[in-house]
Motif scaffolding. Structure first.
Motif, PDB file in Angstrom:
ATOM      1  N   GLU A  85       0.824  -1.201   0.000  1.00  0.00           N
ATOM      2  CA  GLU A  85       0.000   0.000   0.000  1.00  0.00           C
ATOM      3  C   GLU A  85       0.860   1.253   0.000  1.00  0.00           C
ATOM      4  OE1 GLU A  85       0.955  -0.698   4.308  1.00  0.00           O
ATOM      5  OE2 GLU A  85       0.461  -1.953   2.577  1.00  0.00           O
ATOM      6  N   GLU A  86       0.271   2.353  -0.430  1.00  0.00           N
ATOM      7  CA  GLU A  86       0.989   3.631  -0.452  1.00  0.00           C
ATOM      8  C   GLU A  86       1.275   4.095   0.972  1.00  0.00           C
ATOM      9  OE1 GLU A  86       0.499   8.194  -2.172  1.00  0.00           O
ATOM     10  OE2 GLU A  86      -1.118   6.730  -2.393  1.00  0.00           O
ATOM     11  N   ARG A  87       2.493   4.578   1.194  1.00  0.00           N
ATOM     12  CA  ARG A  87       2.864   5.150   2.483  1.00  0.00           C
ATOM     13  C   ARG A  87       3.671   6.406   2.248  1.00  0.00           C
ATOM     14  NH1 ARG A  87       6.108   1.296   6.240  1.00  0.00           N
ATOM     15  NH2 ARG A  87       6.780   3.358   6.859  1.00  0.00           N
ATOM     16  N   ASP A  99       5.226   8.161   4.333  1.00  0.00           N
ATOM     17  CA  ASP A  99       6.419   8.291   5.164  1.00  0.00           C
ATOM     18  C   ASP A  99       7.538   7.365   4.708  1.00  0.00           C
ATOM     19  OD1 ASP A  99       5.110   5.963   5.898  1.00  0.00           O
ATOM     20  OD2 ASP A  99       5.560   6.155   8.031  1.00  0.00           O
ATOM     21  N   SER A 100       7.352   6.641   3.609  1.00  0.00           N
ATOM     22  CA  SER A 100       8.382   5.730   3.110  1.00  0.00           C
ATOM     23  C   SER A 100       9.431   6.489   2.301  1.00  0.00           C
ATOM     24  CB  SER A 100       7.757   4.642   2.231  1.00  0.00           C
ATOM     25  OG  SER A 100       8.768   3.814   1.667  1.00  0.00           O
TER      26      SER A 100
END
Length: 255
Positions: free
Chosen positions: A220-222, A224-225
Motif C-alpha cells: 500500500e501507499e505510504r 512516510d516511506s
C-alpha cells in the motif's frame, strides 16, 4: 519527495543494475507462518534469468536465516544473499561476529508464544523474531516482552512491523548489507535497485537512494516511506522482473 512521487511504477530495467530483492511480501505473499511459504517455480526461473543478465549482480536481502532462505529457494540456492538483515551474508560475513541470544530469553519468549495459539518465535543465533500474524491477541504481550528485552540487552534493537517484532544486533540492517555488497564485485560500479515491502526495508531504500539508485516499495501507499517507486503486490513485482528476464532472453537470442 512529492506526495505522489513514491506511487510511481519503477523504470524499465537496464543491464547496469545491481538488483537487491526482499523475499517475503516482495517475491511471495505473506502467510501466517513463514515456514509455510511456497515459492513458485516461475519466480525461480525469473531470478535465474536475471542473475545471468546482470552478470551475477543479484542478491536476496531478507530477514530469513540463510538456512531458511536456502530451503525456500532449492534447488536454485542464491549465490549472493544477506540474511537476518545482514547478520548473515553469503559469500562472507558469518553471524559468528555476534553471540547468540541467551537461552533464558528464548525460553521465555517461547513460553509466552505458547499461550497464544498461532503465535511464533524464531531464534536464529543473535536474532529473535516474534510473530503474531496468526494470533493478533498476542501483540500486546509480545511487544511488552520485546521492550523488556531491549532494556536488558542494550546491544540489540527492536524493529517493529505490522505483525511482529524483530530483535537484532544494533548497527545491522538491510541498508548496511546493500552497502557492503556495493563495495564488491559483481555489484560495484552498478546502479543499485532494491525492492521491499515493510518497515524493515526502509534502511535499504535510504541506502540505494543515497547511491543514486532505485527504491521500490511493494504494497500500500505510504507517504512516510523513503521509497521513490511502488508496486502493489508480489504479482506486480514478478511482472516487472519478468520484463527484465525477457530482456535476458532477447540478448541470448542475438548472440
Amino acid at each position: 519527495m512529492s506526495l505522489n512521487e513514491g506511487d510511481r511504477s519503477p523504470p524499465p530495467p537496464r543491464d547496469d543494475w545491481a538488483l537487491f530483492l526482499d523475499v517475503d511480501g516482495t517475491l511471495t505473499a505473506h502467510v501466517a507462518r513463514a515456514d509455510a511459504v511456497v515459492l513458485e517455480d516461475r519466480v525461480r526461473h525469473v531470478l535465474m534469468r536475471l542473475q545471468d543478465r546482470l552478470g551475477g549482480a543479484l542478491a536476496l536481502v531478507t530477514g530469513r536465516s540463510l538456512a531458511a532462505l536456502d530451503a525456500l529457494m532449492r534447488p536454485h540456492v542464491p549465490a549472493h544473499a544477506a540474511c537476518l538483515h545482514g547478520v548473515q551474508q553469503r559469500p562472507s560475513a558469518p553471524d559468528s561476529r555476534f553471540p547468540p541470544v541467551a537461552s533464558t530469553w528464548v525460553e521465555e519468549a517461547v513460553s509466552l508464544a505458547d499461550r497464544y495459539p498461532g503465535a511464533l518465535v524464531e531464534a536464529h543465533g543473535p536474532c529473535l523474531y516474534l510473530h503474531w500474524r496468526a494470533a493478533p491477541a498476542a501483540a500486546g504481550a509480545m511487544t511488552a516482552f520485546a521492550r523488556r528485552f531491549a532494556t536488558g540487552v542494550p546491544s540489540h534493537r527492536l524493529h517493529i512491523g505490522r505483525h511482529g517484532i524483530e530483535i537484532r544486533p544494533d548497527g545491522m540492517d538491510k541498508g548496511m548489507a546493500i552497502a557492503d555488497f556495493m563495495r564488491c564485485a559483481p555489484f560495484a560500479g552498478r546502479v543499485p535497485v532494491f525492492a521491499g515491502d515493510d518497515p524493515a526495508d526502509e534502511p535499504g531504500f535510504v541506502a540505494v537512494n543515497a547511491l543514486g539508485g532505485i527504491s521500490v516499495r511493494v504494497g500500500e501507499e505510504r507517504r512516510d516511506s523513503a521509497a521513490r517507486f511502488r508496486l502493489r503486490n508480489p504479482q506486480e513485482v514478478l511482472h516487472w522482473l519478468a520484463e527484465e528476464a525477457r530482456g535476458a532472453d532477447r540478448q541470448g537470442e542475438r548472440k
